[in-house]
Design an enzyme around this catalytic site. Structure first.
Site, PDB file in Angstrom:
ATOM      1  CG  ASP A  60      -0.852  -1.557  -6.290  1.00  0.00           C
ATOM      2  OD1 ASP A  60      -1.143  -0.546  -7.423  1.00  0.00           O
ATOM      3  OD2 ASP A  60      -0.609  -0.958  -5.313  1.00  0.00           O
ATOM      4  CB  SER A  61      -6.694  -1.746  -8.336  1.00  0.00           C
ATOM      5  OG  SER A  61      -6.814  -1.595  -6.591  1.00  0.00           O
ATOM      6  N   GLY A  63      -6.383   1.049  -5.342  1.00  0.00           N
ATOM      7  CA  GLY A  63      -7.303   1.103  -4.401  1.00  0.00           C
ATOM      8  C   GLY A  63      -6.943   1.279  -2.846  1.00  0.00           C
ATOM      9  CG  PHE A  64      -3.502  -0.418   0.286  1.00  0.00           C
ATOM     10  CD1 PHE A  64      -4.322  -1.134   1.183  1.00  0.00           C
ATOM     11  CD2 PHE A  64      -2.399   0.106   0.909  1.00  0.00           C
ATOM     12  CE1 PHE A  64      -3.867  -1.114   2.668  1.00  0.00           C
ATOM     13  CE2 PHE A  64      -1.969  -0.021   2.039  1.00  0.00           C
ATOM     14  CZ  PHE A  64      -2.563  -0.486   2.957  1.00  0.00           C
ATOM     15  CG  ASP A 114      -9.335  -3.759  -3.962  1.00  0.00           C
ATOM     16  OD1 ASP A 114      -8.406  -3.048  -4.611  1.00  0.00           O
ATOM     17  OD2 ASP A 114      -9.155  -4.261  -2.837  1.00  0.00           O
ATOM     18  CD  GLN A 164     -10.879  -6.019   0.101  1.00  0.00           C
ATOM     19  OE1 GLN A 164     -10.701  -5.981   1.246  1.00  0.00           O
ATOM     20  NE2 GLN A 164      -9.858  -5.439  -0.449  1.00  0.00           N
ATOM     21  CG  ASP A 241       2.492  -7.168  -2.540  1.00  0.00           C
ATOM     22  OD1 ASP A 241       1.518  -7.682  -1.927  1.00  0.00           O
ATOM     23  OD2 ASP A 241       2.852  -5.934  -1.851  1.00  0.00           O
ATOM     24  CB  CYS A 279      22.884 -15.385   4.301  1.00  0.00           C
ATOM     25  SG  CYS A 279      22.458 -14.656   2.543  1.00  0.00           S
ATOM     26  CB  CYS A 281      23.340 -13.139  -0.510  1.00  0.00           C
ATOM     27  SG  CYS A 281      23.880 -11.988   0.591  1.00  0.00           S
ATOM     28  CB  CYS A 284      26.545 -13.108   3.544  1.00  0.00           C
ATOM     29  SG  CYS A 284      24.941 -12.387   4.638  1.00  0.00           S
ATOM     30  CG  HIS A 310      21.209 -10.001   3.747  1.00  0.00           C
ATOM     31  ND1 HIS A 310      21.796 -11.401   3.849  1.00  0.00           N
ATOM     32  CD2 HIS A 310      20.142 -10.042   4.804  1.00  0.00           C
ATOM     33  CE1 HIS A 310      21.286 -11.842   4.949  1.00  0.00           C
ATOM     34  NE2 HIS A 310      20.227 -11.403   5.467  1.00  0.00           N
TER      35      HIS A 310
HETATM   36 ZN   LIG Z   1      23.436 -12.381   2.568  1.00  0.00          ZN
END
Ligand SMILES: [Zn+2]
Length: 357
Positions: A60-61, A63-64, A114, A164, A241, A279, A281, A284, A310
Site C-alpha cells: 500500500d502507499s 497514505g491510509f 493518496d 477517492q 485485502d 471446512c 482444512c 478442521c 482456518h
Molecule cells: Zn477449517
C-alpha cells in the site's frame, strides 16, 4: 490478499500461505519504512527474499496510515510530515519518496500515494482530498516512470491508482475518470470501510466500477466481511485485502459457513466437533473447538496459529467458490445461498475487545 503488515502475515509461515493457496500478499509501506527501513530490505534483495515469500506482493502507499495519525501529522501540498508511532522520529511522505520506498521494498504491485479522507467529512474536504490525490497520482506516475518500473528484485512493478471521492457520486465519477486517464495497469477503490453505512459503500463502489476499464484489475482496499466481499464482487470488484481473518483469529473469532463464532465462549468447552463441519482444512480435520478453546484459555501460541490458518483457508475458499460461481454463471444463486446460511453478527464474549494490529 492476507495482510502482512510487518513483512509477516501474523502467525503464518510463507509455506503455510502457499499451502492454503494464496498467490499474493500485502505489505504495509508505512510500517516497513519505519521498521526495518526500505534500505535494509533492498540490501536483503527486496521484500520477497527478506521475508522468504516467493509469491507475488503488493504494498500500500502508507497514505491510509499517515492520515490516521491525527495529531502526529501535517499535510502540505507537497506531502505529509508525520511522527513515527514507534519512537516519535520525524518523517515525510511525498509522492516521489513513496515511489522510491515502494521501489526499494520491491513489491510486484505498488499503490500511488493518496489521501484517504476521514468519514464523515465535509463535501469541501472530500473535494480537497480527492484533488490532492489526483495531483499526487500524476507525480507518482512521473516518478515511477523515471525509475524504469523495476523493483529491487529486478522485475517490473505495476503502479495502481486509487480512486477517492468519499460517498459522493460526482466526486467518485470525477476521480475514476481522472485516474483512468493516466492509463495505469490497475485501479483501487479507496476511502471506504472507514465508517460509512454498507449502502453508501455499495453505491460508491458501483459508481466507481461503472467507469473503470473491464480489462484491468479493480481492487477494493480494506474490505471486509464475507458479506461485504460478496456485495463488492457483485458490483465488479476483483481484489481485496483485509485484516479481519487474521486479526479476529488472534481473538479466537473464527469464520464458518454458519457465521462467526468466538471459541472463547463457555459453550465450546466440551464441543468435540471441528471449527466448521463444512471446512476441509487440516485444522478442521484434526482439531476440535474444545481443544482450541483450551489453547486460548491457556494462552498457548498454537491457538492463534490454528485459528489464523482456518480463517485464511475459509477466506481463500470463499474467493475460489466465488470465481467458480462466476464462471458457471450462477454467482447470484451462490451469493443468496451463502448469505442465507451465514449469520452476520459475530459472537462476542463479555469483556472481549478486538485488539488492534
Ligand atoms: Zn477449517
Amino acid at each position: 490478499m492476507p495482510v502482512g503488515t510487518q513483512a509477516t502475515v501474523k502467525a503464518m509461515t510463507p509455506g503455510e500461505l502457499r499451502e492454503i493457496g494464496f498467490g499474493l500478499i500485502l505489505g504495509n509501506t508505512y510500517h516497513l519504512h519505519l521498521r526495518p527501513g526500505e534500505e535494509l530490505i533492498a540490501r536483503a534483495g527486496g521484500l520477497h527474499r527478506f521475508s522468504g515469500w516467493d509469491g507475488a506482493m503488493l504494498t500500500d502507499s502508507g497514505g491510509f496510515q499517515v492520515f490516521s495519525l491525527s495529531g502526529l501529522r501535517r499535510i502540505g501540498s507537497d506531502g505529509v510530515q508525520f511522527q513515527s508511532h514507534i519512537d516519535g522520529s520525524k518523517h515525510e511522505f511525498t509522492p516521489e519518496s513513496v515511489m522510491r520506498i515502494e521501489r526499494d521494498i520491491g513489491a510486484d504491485i505498488i499503490m500511488a500515494f493518496d489521501e484517504c479522507a476521514p468519514y464523515p467529512c465535509t463535501y469541501e474536504y472530500a473535494v480537497e482530498a480527492m484533488e490532492r490525490t489526483h495531483r499526487w497520482a500524476e507525480r507518482c506516475k512521473v516518478a515511477y516512470e523515471g525509475f524504469d518500473r523495476l523493483a529491487a528484485g529486478g522485475w517490473h512493478q505495476a503502479l495502481f491508482g486509487i480512486v477517492q471521492g468519499g460517498v459522493h457520486r460526482d466526486l467518485r465519477e470525477q476521480s475514476a475518470n481522472f485516474l483512468v486517464g493516466l492509463d495505469l495497469p490497475g485501479y483501487a477503490v479507496g476511502g471506504l470501510a472507514v465508517g460509512e453505512a454498507p449502502e453508501q459503500r455499495n453505491e460508491s463502489i458501483a459508481w466507481t466500477t461503472a467507469l473503470l476499464p473491464l480489462d484491468k484489475p479493480r481492487y477494493l482496499m480494506g474490505v471486509g466481511t464475507p458479506i461485504d466481499i460478496l456485495d463488492a464482487v457483485e458490483r465488479g470488484i476483483d481484489m481485496f485485502d483485509c485484516v479481519l481473518p487474521t486479526r479476529n483469529a488472534r481473538n479466537a473469532q473464527v469464520f464458518t459457513s454458519a457465521g462467526v463464532l468466538n471459541l472463547r465462549n463457555a459453550r465450546f468447552a466440551e464441543d468435540f466437533g471441528p471449527i466448521d463441519p463444512e471446512c476441509d482444512c487440516p485444522v478442521c480435520a484434526r482439531h476440535t473447538r474444545s481443544y482450541i478453546k483450551h489453547l486460548f484459555k491457556a494462552n498457548e501460541i498454537l491457538g492463534p496459529r490454528l485459528t489464523t490458518y482456518h480463517n485464511l483457508y475459509f477466506y481463500h475458499r470463499l474467493m475460489a467458490d466465488i470465481r467458480a460461481a462466476i464462471r458457471a454463471g450462477n454467482f447470484r444463486e451462490f451469493r443468496d445461498e451463502f448469505t442465507r446460511r451465514y449469520r452476520q453478527d459475530p459472537e462476542t464474549v463479555e469483556g472481549d475487545v478486538l485488539k488492534n494490529e
